[in-house]
Design a protein around this motif. Structure first.
Motif, PDB file in Angstrom:
ATOM      1  N   GLU A 446     -12.234   1.552  11.447  1.00  0.00           N
ATOM      2  CA  GLU A 446     -11.182   1.819  12.422  1.00  0.00           C
ATOM      3  C   GLU A 446     -10.140   0.715  12.419  1.00  0.00           C
ATOM      4  N   LYS A 447     -10.606  -0.536  12.375  1.00  0.00           N
ATOM      5  CA  LYS A 447      -9.668  -1.661  12.395  1.00  0.00           C
ATOM      6  C   LYS A 447      -8.885  -1.731  11.083  1.00  0.00           C
ATOM      7  N   ALA A 448      -9.540  -1.444   9.968  1.00  0.00           N
ATOM      8  CA  ALA A 448      -8.840  -1.472   8.677  1.00  0.00           C
ATOM      9  C   ALA A 448      -7.735  -0.412   8.644  1.00  0.00           C
ATOM     10  N   GLU A 449      -8.010   0.774   9.218  1.00  0.00           N
ATOM     11  CA  GLU A 449      -6.996   1.815   9.229  1.00  0.00           C
ATOM     12  C   GLU A 449      -5.847   1.443  10.157  1.00  0.00           C
ATOM     13  N   GLU A 450      -6.164   0.860  11.293  1.00  0.00           N
ATOM     14  CA  GLU A 450      -5.103   0.390  12.197  1.00  0.00           C
ATOM     15  C   GLU A 450      -4.210  -0.630  11.486  1.00  0.00           C
ATOM     16  N   LEU A 451      -4.851  -1.522  10.728  1.00  0.00           N
ATOM     17  CA  LEU A 451      -4.114  -2.555  10.002  1.00  0.00           C
ATOM     18  C   LEU A 451      -3.214  -1.924   8.946  1.00  0.00           C
ATOM     19  N   ALA A 452      -3.747  -0.921   8.247  1.00  0.00           N
ATOM     20  CA  ALA A 452      -2.959  -0.243   7.207  1.00  0.00           C
ATOM     21  C   ALA A 452      -1.716   0.414   7.808  1.00  0.00           C
ATOM     22  N   ILE A 453      -1.894   1.088   8.947  1.00  0.00           N
ATOM     23  CA  ILE A 453      -0.761   1.766   9.598  1.00  0.00           C
ATOM     24  C   ILE A 453       0.270   0.741  10.070  1.00  0.00           C
ATOM     25  N   ALA A 454      -0.201  -0.361  10.630  1.00  0.00           N
ATOM     26  CA  ALA A 454       0.717  -1.384  11.134  1.00  0.00           C
ATOM     27  C   ALA A 454       1.511  -2.010   9.997  1.00  0.00           C
ATOM     28  N   LEU A 455       0.864  -2.246   8.863  1.00  0.00           N
ATOM     29  CA  LEU A 455       1.563  -2.849   7.718  1.00  0.00           C
ATOM     30  C   LEU A 455       2.575  -1.875   7.115  1.00  0.00           C
ATOM     31  N   GLU A 456       2.226  -0.598   7.080  1.00  0.00           N
ATOM     32  CA  GLU A 456       3.197   0.392   6.595  1.00  0.00           C
ATOM     33  C   GLU A 456       4.408   0.456   7.514  1.00  0.00           C
ATOM     34  N   ASP A 457       4.165   0.307   8.827  1.00  0.00           N
ATOM     35  CA  ASP A 457       5.279   0.287   9.774  1.00  0.00           C
ATOM     36  C   ASP A 457       6.191  -0.913   9.534  1.00  0.00           C
ATOM     37  N   GLU A 458       5.634  -1.976   8.942  1.00  0.00           N
ATOM     38  CA  GLU A 458       6.432  -3.163   8.616  1.00  0.00           C
ATOM     39  C   GLU A 458       7.148  -3.022   7.264  1.00  0.00           C
ATOM     40  N   GLY A 459       6.952  -1.872   6.614  1.00  0.00           N
ATOM     41  CA  GLY A 459       7.649  -1.614   5.359  1.00  0.00           C
ATOM     42  C   GLY A 459       6.858  -1.966   4.106  1.00  0.00           C
ATOM     43  N   LEU A 460       5.586  -2.313   4.261  1.00  0.00           N
ATOM     44  CA  LEU A 460       4.766  -2.612   3.095  1.00  0.00           C
ATOM     45  C   LEU A 460       4.147  -1.332   2.538  1.00  0.00           C
ATOM     46  N   ARG A 461       3.895  -1.335   1.223  1.00  0.00           N
ATOM     47  CA  ARG A 461       3.161  -0.241   0.583  1.00  0.00           C
ATOM     48  C   ARG A 461       1.682  -0.632   0.590  1.00  0.00           C
ATOM     49  N   VAL A 462       0.856   0.231   1.146  1.00  0.00           N
ATOM     50  CA  VAL A 462      -0.542  -0.132   1.388  1.00  0.00           C
ATOM     51  C   VAL A 462      -1.474   0.824   0.650  1.00  0.00           C
ATOM     52  N   LEU A 463      -2.441   0.236  -0.049  1.00  0.00           N
ATOM     53  CA  LEU A 463      -3.543   0.994  -0.626  1.00  0.00           C
ATOM     54  C   LEU A 463      -4.785   0.676   0.204  1.00  0.00           C
ATOM     55  N   TYR A 464      -5.375   1.691   0.833  1.00  0.00           N
ATOM     56  CA  TYR A 464      -6.514   1.472   1.731  1.00  0.00           C
ATOM     57  C   TYR A 464      -7.755   2.104   1.103  1.00  0.00           C
ATOM     58  N   ASP A 465      -8.752   1.283   0.816  1.00  0.00           N
ATOM     59  CA  ASP A 465     -10.006   1.753   0.227  1.00  0.00           C
ATOM     60  C   ASP A 465     -11.007   2.014   1.347  1.00  0.00           C
ATOM     61  N   ASP A 466     -11.164   3.300   1.695  1.00  0.00           N
ATOM     62  CA  ASP A 466     -12.091   3.659   2.772  1.00  0.00           C
ATOM     63  C   ASP A 466     -13.317   4.386   2.221  1.00  0.00           C
ATOM     64  N   ARG A 467     -13.593   4.212   0.917  1.00  0.00           N
ATOM     65  CA  ARG A 467     -14.744   4.899   0.316  1.00  0.00           C
ATOM     66  C   ARG A 467     -16.066   4.367   0.887  1.00  0.00           C
ATOM     67  N   LYS A 468     -17.047   5.233   0.910  1.00  0.00           N
ATOM     68  CA  LYS A 468     -18.385   4.846   1.371  1.00  0.00           C
ATOM     69  C   LYS A 468     -19.220   4.414   0.163  1.00  0.00           C
ATOM     70  N   VAL A 469     -18.810   3.283  -0.425  1.00  0.00           N
ATOM     71  CA  VAL A 469     -19.536   2.712  -1.569  1.00  0.00           C
ATOM     72  C   VAL A 469     -19.815   1.253  -1.263  1.00  0.00           C
ATOM     73  N   SER A 470     -20.588   0.593  -2.122  1.00  0.00           N
ATOM     74  CA  SER A 470     -20.991  -0.780  -1.853  1.00  0.00           C
ATOM     75  C   SER A 470     -19.806  -1.731  -1.889  1.00  0.00           C
ATOM     76  N   PRO A 471     -19.893  -2.845  -1.147  1.00  0.00           N
ATOM     77  CA  PRO A 471     -18.821  -3.836  -1.189  1.00  0.00           C
ATOM     78  C   PRO A 471     -18.538  -4.341  -2.603  1.00  0.00           C
ATOM     79  N   GLY A 472     -19.596  -4.508  -3.411  1.00  0.00           N
ATOM     80  CA  GLY A 472     -19.381  -5.008  -4.773  1.00  0.00           C
ATOM     81  C   GLY A 472     -18.501  -4.093  -5.595  1.00  0.00           C
ATOM     82  N   VAL A 473     -18.698  -2.789  -5.476  1.00  0.00           N
ATOM     83  CA  VAL A 473     -17.860  -1.822  -6.198  1.00  0.00           C
ATOM     84  C   VAL A 473     -16.410  -1.938  -5.743  1.00  0.00           C
TER      85      VAL A 473
END
Length: 526
Positions: A446-473
């Motif tokens: 939830e916090k990562a998605e909020e951060l992604a939306i806020a950064l896009e509002d600041e004009g940044l291009r954001v790639l958000y990895d919300d996959r349910k895979v291990s941190p190492g991957v």
């Protein structure tokens, strides 16, 4: 970036079809000159078409249909479009493909002075473009090839996997190896030189065997014979675009090899190929392994071109055109006269730069841009004229300028990576920030998605990895993809902290969530 720099230079964008009619290319000769590289096809009525490899003809016809006065010039128009070439040796994915994206632009001027100004404007725009792309590049003198024209320069990105070889000197000279001009030695007075004499040299079809025998049986008083004292005559078959073939013999010092790319640039649009046994059968005067210039020349049906080092007064050991025999002290300008010179010998490290700026050093590179002063070839073929200030008809002079957009991507990848993956320069990165959410806690996502939306509002291009895979991957993928700034939202979120990582340097910084936005913007140079 390419479009922005073209527009900033005052150039106007247009767009042509890729499917083009045969007739304009036939008018300029390129329907034939391009040979098998041209992608040809027919429609249901049997009419001939091609998939455009480059668009000089179409741009010329566009200008011819729209402009008629010198007041309409200078003009520069460009397009960014997919091109097609039936490459004989496609390689390395997008580096050399049969389908590729290219920016091609064309300048139209009333005179050569105007062409030079348009050429310089493009050169400056290319410098700005490749600087913004984050590329290390070298501007080198080049050959025009099938494009035609006079002055030509390439922009090469140094890279071991590059398909082009170029040379440069410590004094600033730089050229594609195909464009290097040999520094010839001074001519030698012929008077007083020993007469040529034929000697038995059995079983010496190679330079090495010939030199060994010469030193054993005919030793020099001053020094030993070397391969550089021999004149090697290489027979080649030229395959012309119209399907015909002809013979060519290239004479060069025996310590050098023919560079087929250099030769190809010199004989274009013909293609050189090895001389086969069947070819020798058609020329009985050529004694394989013992060919000498005495039986060569256009007047004898076999054109003979020599390396520029073969100057008047130089004496050589070469074939006597008889099995097992060579001639010694055969002097250029006295005993034989070539039809001309040709730049076909290999260029070596240590050879002198033609401008006197020192020894040459070779390297490999990827061609990312090429600029040509075409002159009037296409305008004359397609009758592109305008009226000058005196009301007289003048043929327009043209320039052609290309940027390999898709191969520039390959060049950037080659120059900006480590053992983990890509490290994109920020201006060309697919995103400004790569947010990685790790763990299983819903609050993290939830916090990562909020951060992604806020950064896009600041004009940044954001790639958000919300996959349910291990941190190492996720971490491995973030380094592989190479977005310049990586933000990790994970187990430290319970302490109100996130991590910002710089992909290029590997530096990591933990910041409080409340300060995340300004910290990320600062990391992105905002």
């Amino acid at each position: 970036i390419v479009r922005e720099e073209m527009d900033a230079a005052g150039f106007q964008e247009v767009h042509f079809p890729a499917l083009l009619p045969r007739e304009p290319y036939e008018a300029t000769g390129r329907w034939t000159e391009y040979g098998e590289t041209l992608m040809r096809l027919q429609d249901r009525k049997g009419a001939d078409y091609l998939l455009g490899p480059t668009h000089e003809e179409m741009f010329t016809l566009l200008v011819k249909g729209e402009y008629s006065s010198y007041k309409d010039l200078p003009l520069v128009i460009y397009q960014i479009q997919t091109k097609y070439r039936d490459e004989a040796r496609p390689r390395a994915g997008i580096l050399r493909g049969r389908e590729f994206v290219m920016k091609d632009s064309y300048s139209f001027d009333i005179d050569d002075e105007g062409l030079q100004r348009s050429y310089d404007r493009h050169r400056d725009a290319y410098i700005r473009t490749f600087d913004r792309l984050g590329l290390d590049y070298v501007i080198v003198s080049a050959m025009s090839g099938a494009m035609g024209g006079s002055a030509s320069e390439e922009f090469l990105a140094p890279c071991e996997s590059g398909e082009d070889t170029f040379v440069r000197s410590d004094g600033g000279y730089a050229a594609n190896v195909e464009a290097v001009v040999t520094v010839p030695p001074a001519e030698i007075p012929i008077d007083g030189l020993p007469a040529a004499h034929v000697e038995d040299t059995p079983d010496t079809p190679t330079i090495e065997l010939l030199v060994d025998l010469a030193n054993a049986r005919f030793p020099r008083a001053d020094r030993a014979w070397t391969a550089a004292d021999t004149l090697k005559n290489v027979v080649l078959r030229l395959e012309h675009p119209d399907g015909s073939t002809s013979a060519l013999v290239v004479g060069l010092p025996g310590d050098r090899e023919v560079d087929m790319k250099r030769l190809e640039a010199q004989v274009s649009p013909a293609m050189p190929a090895p001389f086969e046994e069947a070819d020798f059968a058609a020329y009985p005067q050529l004694v394989k392994g013992y060919i000498g210039p005495q039986v060569l020349g256009e007047d004898r049906g076999i054109p003979y071109l020599v390396d520029p080092r073969v100057v008047s007064g130089t004496a050589w050991i070469t074939g006597a055109n008889e099995q097992g025999k060579h001639v010694f002290d055969l002097v250029c300008g006295r005993d034989f006269t070539p039809d001309g010179t040709i730049e076909a010998a290999e260029v070596r490290d240590g050879d002198p730069a033609p401008d006197g700026s020192g020894a040459l050093h070779s390297a490999r590179g990827i061609e990312i841009g090429h600029i040509f002063q075409l002159g009037r070839k296409y305008a004359e073929a397609l009758d592109l004229t305008v009226l000058d200030e005196n009301g007289k008809s003048r043929v327009v002079t043209m320039g052609s300028y290309g940027i390999g957009v898709s191969r520039a991507v390959a060049a950037i990848a080659e120059q900006h990576h480590d053992d983990k993956g890509l490290i994109w320069p920020r201006e060309v990165a697919p995103a400004d920030v790569h947010i990685v959410a790790t763990g299983k806690d819903a609050a993290v996502f939830e916090k990562a998605e909020e951060l992604a939306i806020a950064l896009e509002d600041e004009g940044l291009r954001v790639l958000y990895d919300d996959r349910k895979v291990s941190p190492g991957v996720k971490f491995n993928d973030s380094e592989l993809l190479g977005v310049p700034t990586i933000v990790v939202v994970g187990k430290r979120l319970v302490d109100g902290m996130i991590e910002i990582k710089d992909r290029a340097s590997g530096d990591r910084e933990e910041v409080e969530l409340t300060a995340a936005i300004p910290a990320i913007l600062a990391a992105c140079g905002r």
